[in-house]
Scaffold this active site. Structure first.
Site, mmCIF file in Angstrom:
data_model
loop_
_atom_site.group_PDB
_atom_site.id
_atom_site.type_symbol
_atom_site.label_atom_id
_atom_site.label_comp_id
_atom_site.label_asym_id
_atom_site.label_seq_id
_atom_site.Cartn_x
_atom_site.Cartn_y
_atom_site.Cartn_z
ATOM 1 N N ARG A 1 0.714 -1.114 0.100
ATOM 2 C CA ARG A 1 0.027 0.118 0.004
ATOM 3 C C ARG A 1 0.879 1.267 0.076
ATOM 4 O O ARG A 1 1.381 1.568 1.183
ATOM 5 C CB ARG A 1 -0.974 -0.158 1.227
ATOM 6 C CG ARG A 1 -1.836 1.161 1.280
ATOM 7 C CD ARG A 1 -2.716 1.141 2.513
ATOM 8 N NE ARG A 1 -3.822 2.322 2.609
ATOM 9 C CZ ARG A 1 -3.722 3.616 2.795
ATOM 10 N NH1 ARG A 1 -2.437 3.709 3.502
ATOM 11 N NH2 ARG A 1 -4.462 4.229 2.542
ATOM 12 N N SER B 1 -12.740 -3.355 0.920
ATOM 13 C CA SER B 1 -12.924 -2.447 2.436
ATOM 14 C C SER B 1 -14.502 -2.217 2.707
ATOM 15 O O SER B 1 -15.089 -1.684 1.656
ATOM 16 C CB SER B 1 -12.051 -1.390 2.468
ATOM 17 O OG SER B 1 -10.731 -1.311 2.576
ATOM 18 N N LYS C 1 -3.775 6.181 8.608
ATOM 19 C CA LYS C 1 -4.496 6.771 7.286
ATOM 20 C C LYS C 1 -5.166 8.011 7.640
ATOM 21 O O LYS C 1 -5.486 8.044 8.535
ATOM 22 C CB LYS C 1 -5.585 5.787 6.874
ATOM 23 C CG LYS C 1 -4.954 4.318 6.522
ATOM 24 C CD LYS C 1 -6.092 3.091 5.898
ATOM 25 C CE LYS C 1 -5.772 2.007 5.721
ATOM 26 N NZ LYS C 1 -6.742 1.144 5.342
#
Length: 211
Positions: free
Chosen positions: A39, A110, A139
């Site tokens: 990611r 998600s 995040k």
């Protein structure tokens, strides 16, 4: 997919590490992670050829140890390097289009509530990443913290799809996440920023296996 793959799922990019992510990944694999997601997003992340080079290096390490390699968001990169799958969020490309592009590769989605979970399963997701379970600073676009209860709600609604809990999960919180119905836990900073990623991974894995 085999639920065991979600036992301990490391999500990481260069921006999550204080050290070379290649070293961190190797240590995490030695500690016992079962799945890896690349990611590379957020402040300070790599782009273009640098991102691709890192992705290929990390993929090579995963291949060496038979750890499935998932790419977050970037479907083109996943296809180009031959990743094992992709993981997408609610704001990314439509699920059916992603499935069409990647064929039989693993597809993670998600989900933050029962409605999104049902939609993801109907759209062909192989597993759900549910959260954020706890507060996290990893995040910046974080949604409302749900607690383990959101996983319980999804299970009570009758969804049997494999689920990994994500968001602020540490070794001390694993039991609650597993009791709620998660097949495993996804971790970022608790491993990527640990003094010893191998030790931290082993500690979390022990808690998952106990719960």
């Amino acid at each position: 997919m085999k639920r065991e793959l979600l036992t301990l799922y490391l999500v990481m990019g260069s921006q999550n590490c204080h050290r070379d992510p290649r070293h961190v990944l190797r240590e995490a694999i030695e500690g016992g992670i079962t799945l890896f997601q690349f990611r590379e997003k957020g402040t300070g992340c790599l782009v273009d050829s640098e991102k691709q080079t890192l992705a290929r290096d990390l993929l090579s390490i995963c291949r060496e140890h038979q750890i499935p390699f998932i790419v977050n968001d970037d479907i083109e990169l996943a296809l180009e390097i031959g990743a094992d799958g992709v993981h997408i969020g609610q704001e990314d490309e439509p699920l059916d289009l992603v499935r069409e592009k990647i064929g039989k590769k693993l597809l993670g989605v998600s989900a933050h509530n029962v409605v999104e979970a049902f939609a993801a399963m109907a759209g062909g997701a192989d597993y759900l990443g549910v959260g954020p379970i706890y507060a996290t600073t990893t995040k910046t676009d974080i949604r409302e913290v749900k607690g383990p209860e959101v996983i319980e709600e999804i299970r009570k609604a009758g969804l049997t799809i494999p689920i990994v809990g994500i968001g602020g999960i540490t070794a001390e919180r694993v039991e609650d996440v597993r009791k709620a119905g998660a097949d495993g836990v996804a971790v970022i900073s608790a491993i990527s920023q640990a003094v010893s990623p191998r030790y931290s991974t082993g500690k979390i894995l022990m808690e998952v296996k106990k719960s």
